[in-house]
Write an enzyme that holds these catalytic residues in place. Structure first.
Site, PDB file in Angstrom:
ATOM      1  N   SER A  58      43.276  47.390  58.733  1.00 57.65           N
ATOM      2  CA  SER A  58      43.396  47.840  57.351  1.00 57.65           C
ATOM      3  C   SER A  58      42.281  47.340  56.439  1.00 57.65           C
ATOM      4  CB  SER A  58      44.758  47.427  56.777  1.00 57.65           C
ATOM      5  OG  SER A  58      44.939  46.026  56.865  1.00 57.65           O
ATOM      6  N   ASP A 346      46.776  42.463  47.246  1.00 55.36           N
ATOM      7  CA  ASP A 346      48.174  42.423  47.661  1.00 55.36           C
ATOM      8  C   ASP A 346      48.370  41.213  48.568  1.00 55.36           C
ATOM      9  OD1 ASP A 346      47.213  43.205  50.186  1.00 55.36           O
ATOM     10  OD2 ASP A 346      47.715  45.308  49.892  1.00 55.36           O
ATOM     11  N   HIS A 349      45.365  41.750  51.536  1.00 58.37           N
ATOM     12  CA  HIS A 349      44.019  42.288  51.389  1.00 58.37           C
ATOM     13  C   HIS A 349      43.319  41.780  50.138  1.00 58.37           C
ATOM     14  CE1 HIS A 349      46.543  45.291  53.574  1.00 58.37           C
ATOM     15  NE2 HIS A 349      45.538  45.189  54.431  1.00 58.37           N
TER      16      HIS A 349
END
Length: 397
Positions: A58, A346, A349
């Protein structure tokens, strides 16, 4: 440092972007001792700028998972992309650009598009491609509860598809030369810990000791890198793990909110094993130029000294979702007022602002190193000025 400074995979860590350089006349006799800096203006038959193939999770995903209707690892929500051009949620797991995006900006080229957005029959296959997928790990069992995503093995298969399309487009010899010259950025391993080994409901954490788990990871990675090598990859940068014990989702598991020393020690141990693997490949595989990017030091610098880089907060996320299931900044959450003051967007990340600072630091290091002669006699590391952590920190162990 120069060769590694152009990329930060993905990811974790980062992502730590890369380029196509002129292919050696005979890849089998290429000098593996020097990891050279490809020129931002080096050319191929189809692209005037640097080209990179990105594999990762991600931290590097730029929208592949958006093409999976059942994927639980998506970031196409309103708050994501709030600081991206057009305030568009593109599938990037941050509020704006990734580190790779900022590095591409510095080279003056577009970021590689997601593989699943390409038309394999067109010219798309001749430029850089991003295969990264949120939830992916080195192991195929990592990320299974995200339902739909591209595992690393599947990402390699996607690259194989791209190469076949290249051969059909420009011929075998030209395609082979382009791939040999390209730089492969790989950012994987974080999910193997965060969403596998450290999760009580995943079998690997109870089946293996940590030493056994690292051997499993390295054995699997060895097979995967050799598969990429067989497909023509020669210049490979593997992004080492960041200090995973310091990301917000892990801090909340400690009694005092500090970094989890045990988890950080795992990352340090994995990075050492990965470097040993890459060094061994350089010695054994003709033409191989593989290096480990020291993402640990780069990210730890931001976490330990946020004020030096314009941040006020590095222990919690802008979206304040550290304890929530998933840890993503969903539409029902409220981001912080000053998004540029937070290192983390978040629970997992880094923020757009942090990604820019990291890219700036990598670029500055690359330029400084290039000014002192460019290549090095051995693959160097990014952020080497930061001291390495003790193998087994005592706090919260």
């Amino acid at each position: 440092m120069a060769a590694l400074a152009v990329l930060f995979a993905i990811a974790i860590l980062a992502h730590c972007s890369a380029v196509v350089a002129a292919a050696p006349a005979d890849p089998a006799t290429a000098d593996t001792r020097n990891f050279t800096i490809p020129s931002p203006r080096s050319t191929t038959t189809t692209n005037k700028g640097p080209v990179t193939y990105v594999f990762g999770d991600s931290m590097s995903d730029v929208g592949n998972n958006n093409y999976f209707p059942m994927s639980l690892a998506k970031s196409n929500y309103p708050w994501y992309g709030i600081d991206y051009p057009g305030r568009e949620a593109t599938g990037r797991f941050t509020n704006g650009k990734t580190i790779g995006d900022y590095m591409a900006d510095k080279f003056g080229v577009p970021s590689p598009p997601p593989f699943l957005s390409l038309s394999l029959a067109g010219k798309d296959v001749l430029g850089g491609v991003n295969f990264a997928s949120g939830g992916a790990g080195i192991l195929n069992e990592t990320g299974v509860y995200f339902v739909q995503y591209l595992s690393f093995d599947e990402q390699i298969t996607c690259f194989e598809t791209v190469k076949k399309a290249m051969i059909a487009k420009i011929g075998k010899e030209a395609a082979e030369a382009a791939v040999n010259a390209a730089l492969f950025q790989i950012g994987l391993g974080s999910n193997d810990y965060i969403n596998n080994f450290l999760q009580p409901f995943m079998a690997d954490g109870t089946t293996y000791t940590h030493d056994q788990f690292i051997r499993l990871l390295i054995t699997t990675l060895d097979r995967q890198l050799k598969r990429l090598y067989g497909l023509g990859a020669r210049k490979v940068v593997f992004n080492g793990l960041a200090p995973l014990g310091c990301i917000p989702s892990q801090r909340v598991r400690s009694a005092d909110g500090k970094c989890l020393g045990k988890v950080n020690a795992y990352a340090v141990q994995f990075n050492a094993a990965a470097k040993k693997l890459l060094d061994g490949m350089n010695a054994k595989l003709p033409g191989a130029q593989m290096a480990l990017a020291d993402c640990y030091s780069v990210v730890m610098e931001l976490i330990e000294h946020p004020d030096k880089h314009g941040f006020t907060t590095a222990h919690t996320s802008c979206c304040n979702v550290d304890t929530e299931v998933g840890g993503l900044c969903l539409p029902n959450t409220r981001p912080c007022r000053d998004r540029s003051a937070f290192v983390f967007w978040d629970a997992y990340h880094t923020s757009d602002a942090a990604n820019k600072v990291i890219a700036d630091r990598l670029w500055a290091g690359m330029m400084a190193s290039a000014g002192h002669g460019g290549g090095a006699s051995a693959p160097p590391s990014v952020g080497a000025s930061s001291p390495a952590p003790a193998p087994f920190p005592s706090e919260d162990y």
